[in-house]
Scaffold this motif. Structure first.
Motif, PDB file in Angstrom:
ATOM      1  N   TYR A 106      -8.631  -5.799  -4.397  1.00 26.12           N
ATOM      2  CA  TYR A 106      -9.581  -4.869  -3.782  1.00 26.12           C
ATOM      3  C   TYR A 106      -8.830  -3.771  -3.027  1.00 26.12           C
ATOM      4  CZ  TYR A 106     -13.530  -7.991  -4.696  1.00 26.12           C
ATOM      5  OH  TYR A 106     -14.484  -8.750  -5.316  1.00 26.12           O
ATOM      6  N   PRO A 107      -9.459  -2.600  -2.879  1.00 27.04           N
ATOM      7  CA  PRO A 107      -8.826  -1.538  -2.081  1.00 27.04           C
ATOM      8  C   PRO A 107      -8.976  -1.813  -0.589  1.00 27.04           C
ATOM      9  CG  PRO A 107     -10.979  -0.803  -2.849  1.00 27.04           C
ATOM     10  CD  PRO A 107     -10.757  -2.159  -3.453  1.00 27.04           C
ATOM     11  N   CYS A 135     -12.816   6.274   2.711  1.00 26.64           N
ATOM     12  CA  CYS A 135     -11.636   6.331   1.838  1.00 26.64           C
ATOM     13  C   CYS A 135     -11.378   4.945   1.252  1.00 26.64           C
ATOM     14  CB  CYS A 135     -10.397   6.778   2.613  1.00 26.64           C
ATOM     15  SG  CYS A 135     -10.543   8.390   3.403  1.00 26.64           S
ATOM     16  N   LYS A 136     -11.041   4.905  -0.032  1.00 26.90           N
ATOM     17  CA  LYS A 136     -10.607   3.669  -0.681  1.00 26.90           C
ATOM     18  C   LYS A 136      -9.150   3.847  -1.063  1.00 26.90           C
ATOM     19  CE  LYS A 136     -15.085   2.543  -2.814  1.00 26.90           C
ATOM     20  NZ  LYS A 136     -15.773   2.227  -4.094  1.00 26.90           N
ATOM     21  N   VAL A 137      -8.287   3.017  -0.496  1.00 25.52           N
ATOM     22  CA  VAL A 137      -6.853   3.108  -0.777  1.00 25.52           C
ATOM     23  C   VAL A 137      -6.462   1.891  -1.608  1.00 25.52           C
ATOM     24  CG1 VAL A 137      -4.548   3.365   0.194  1.00 25.52           C
ATOM     25  CG2 VAL A 137      -6.532   4.231   1.454  1.00 25.52           C
ATOM     26  N   ASN A 138      -5.996   2.135  -2.831  1.00 22.38           N
ATOM     27  CA  ASN A 138      -5.623   1.027  -3.715  1.00 22.38           C
ATOM     28  C   ASN A 138      -4.516   0.184  -3.091  1.00 22.38           C
ATOM     29  OD1 ASN A 138      -7.460   1.765  -5.679  1.00 22.38           O
ATOM     30  ND2 ASN A 138      -6.009   3.041  -6.793  1.00 22.38           N
ATOM     31  N   THR A 139      -4.618  -1.122  -3.297  1.00 21.81           N
ATOM     32  CA  THR A 139      -3.575  -2.042  -2.829  1.00 21.81           C
ATOM     33  C   THR A 139      -2.836  -2.619  -4.025  1.00 21.81           C
ATOM     34  OG1 THR A 139      -5.111  -3.914  -2.800  1.00 21.81           O
ATOM     35  CG2 THR A 139      -4.872  -2.647  -0.754  1.00 21.81           C
ATOM     36  N   GLN A 140      -1.641  -3.127  -3.767  1.00 20.63           N
ATOM     37  CA  GLN A 140      -0.793  -3.655  -4.828  1.00 20.63           C
ATOM     38  C   GLN A 140      -0.280  -5.037  -4.456  1.00 20.63           C
ATOM     39  OE1 GLN A 140       2.256  -0.689  -4.831  1.00 20.63           O
ATOM     40  NE2 GLN A 140       0.957   0.933  -5.643  1.00 20.63           N
ATOM     41  N   ILE A 148       0.842  -1.191   0.000  1.00 14.00           N
ATOM     42  CA  ILE A 148       0.000   0.000   0.000  1.00 14.00           C
ATOM     43  C   ILE A 148       0.882   1.248   0.000  1.00 14.00           C
ATOM     44  CG2 ILE A 148      -0.162   0.341   2.516  1.00 14.00           C
ATOM     45  CD1 ILE A 148      -3.255   0.598   2.041  1.00 14.00           C
ATOM     46  N   CYS A 197      -5.172   9.661   4.798  1.00 10.77           N
ATOM     47  CA  CYS A 197      -6.558   9.284   5.069  1.00 10.77           C
ATOM     48  C   CYS A 197      -6.829   9.180   6.572  1.00 10.77           C
ATOM     49  CB  CYS A 197      -6.889   7.948   4.397  1.00 10.77           C
ATOM     50  SG  CYS A 197      -6.884   8.005   2.597  1.00 10.77           S
ATOM     51  N   TYR A 218     -10.742  -5.129   4.249  1.00 10.71           N
ATOM     52  CA  TYR A 218     -10.035  -5.494   3.015  1.00 10.71           C
ATOM     53  C   TYR A 218     -10.603  -6.825   2.539  1.00 10.71           C
ATOM     54  CZ  TYR A 218      -6.147  -7.130   0.082  1.00 10.71           C
ATOM     55  OH  TYR A 218      -5.383  -7.623  -0.953  1.00 10.71           O
ATOM     56  N   MET A 273     -10.480  -0.411   2.559  1.00  6.15           N
ATOM     57  CA  MET A 273     -11.571   0.519   2.847  1.00  6.15           C
ATOM     58  C   MET A 273     -11.405   1.082   4.261  1.00  6.15           C
ATOM     59  SD  MET A 273     -13.496   0.532   0.139  1.00  6.15           S
ATOM     60  CE  MET A 273     -14.972   1.314   0.789  1.00  6.15           C
TER      61      MET A 273
END
Length: 281
Positions: free
Chosen positions: A116-117, A131-136, A83, A91, A111, A119
């Motif tokens: 998925y992001p 807030c939606k934080v993109n994950t990798q 992340i 956030c 999560y 949340m």
């Protein structure tokens, strides 16, 4: 109904769901390892771990035990994702870094899994922000293989002792030299800066030292640029454990007590300075 008590949307399908009455408990610990933009997050039934690395030479781990959270549920043996830590901290502090007396930011986090992001549901004073934080995809991390059986020397001291040392030593030096020994000087910190060399010695019976377990004399040098990020954790901590193994790898484990008296840990691993070691050969 407080946010922490509300079921998050899609919580039934979440691999990770957690709630915290005060998001500052999480953000302050994460700031202590925030010296790179990206971090790898691990969740198990024991709690949440966030790992940050730089230059393949230094690694920081923030441990937030499950007991710190009001609710903490993990549906698999372990859940891992990468992340952007800078975004996550933005956030978590969306309502500001310091809340008004008597108020706090409640957090609910979930999560759902790969792709998925993360949340975040944050609530303060009746205002809710999502807030939606993109994950990798998580990257392979360094394994310092720093288990207790390989520790050669270990000293536990009150953090104020190390804070004073960093304030007094010459930080124009490229390296910090650490000597740990069962004999004098016992524990010595040395720098070699523009103003010359400086040494700070701690006797083993110093009031600042709580435990002293040194089996052999070791002198190792570490790049100050790699150690500087750990001063964030040092500033928050009350105690620090300093350990070295036979290869001179350094572990700095900081014990941090939050406003509610709960304990978290931040640990830094650092490689010895190879240039200094080669120069001595």
């Amino acid at each position: 109904m407080p946010l922490s008590a509300q079921p998050a949307a899609g919580a039934e399908a979440s691999l990770l769901s957690a709630s915290l009455d005060n998001a500052r408990h999480l953000s302050s610990i994460l700031r202590a390892v925030h010296f790179q933009d990206h971090a790898t997050c691990f969740a198990t039934t024991n709690g949440f771990r966030v790992t940050v690395e730089a230059a393949k030479c230094v690694q920081a781990n923030a441990f937030i035990q499950a007991e710190i959270f009001q609710e903490f549920a993990v549906q698999e043996e372990s859940v891992t994702f990468r992340i952007n830590l800078s975004v996550l901290l933005d956030c978590l502090t969306i309502f500001g870094t310091s809340s008004l007396p008597g108020t706090s930011t409640a957090l609910r986090m979930s999560y759902r899994g790969y792709g998925y992001p993360l949340m975040l549901f944050l609530e303060e004073g009746g205002v809710v922000t999502v807030c939606k934080v993109n994950t990798q995809e998580p990257e392979e991390l360094l394994d310092f293989d720093f288990c207790s059986t390989k520790v050669v020397n270990k000293i536990i001291l009150q953090s104020e002792g190390l804070r004073e040392a960093f304030a007094e030593l010459d930080m124009t030096s490229e390296v910090l030299q650490i000597t740990m020994s069962p004999d004098k000087p016992y524990f010595r910190l040395s720098t070699f800066g523009n103003a010359g060399s400086a040494h700070l010695d701690y006797p083993r019976d110093s009031d600042l030292i709580e435990a002293f377990h040194c089996n052999q004399t070791q002198t190792n040098r570490y790049k100050i640029s790699l150690l500087k990020p750990s001063t964030k954790a040092l500033a928050l901590s009350c105690k620090v454990s300093i350990r070295t193994d036979a290869q001179g790898f350094l572990s700095l484990q900081y014990m941090i007590r939050n406003e509610d008296g709960q304990i978290c840990f931040v640990e830094y691993y650092c490689c010895p300075d190879e240039d200094a070691a080669e120069a001595e050969l």
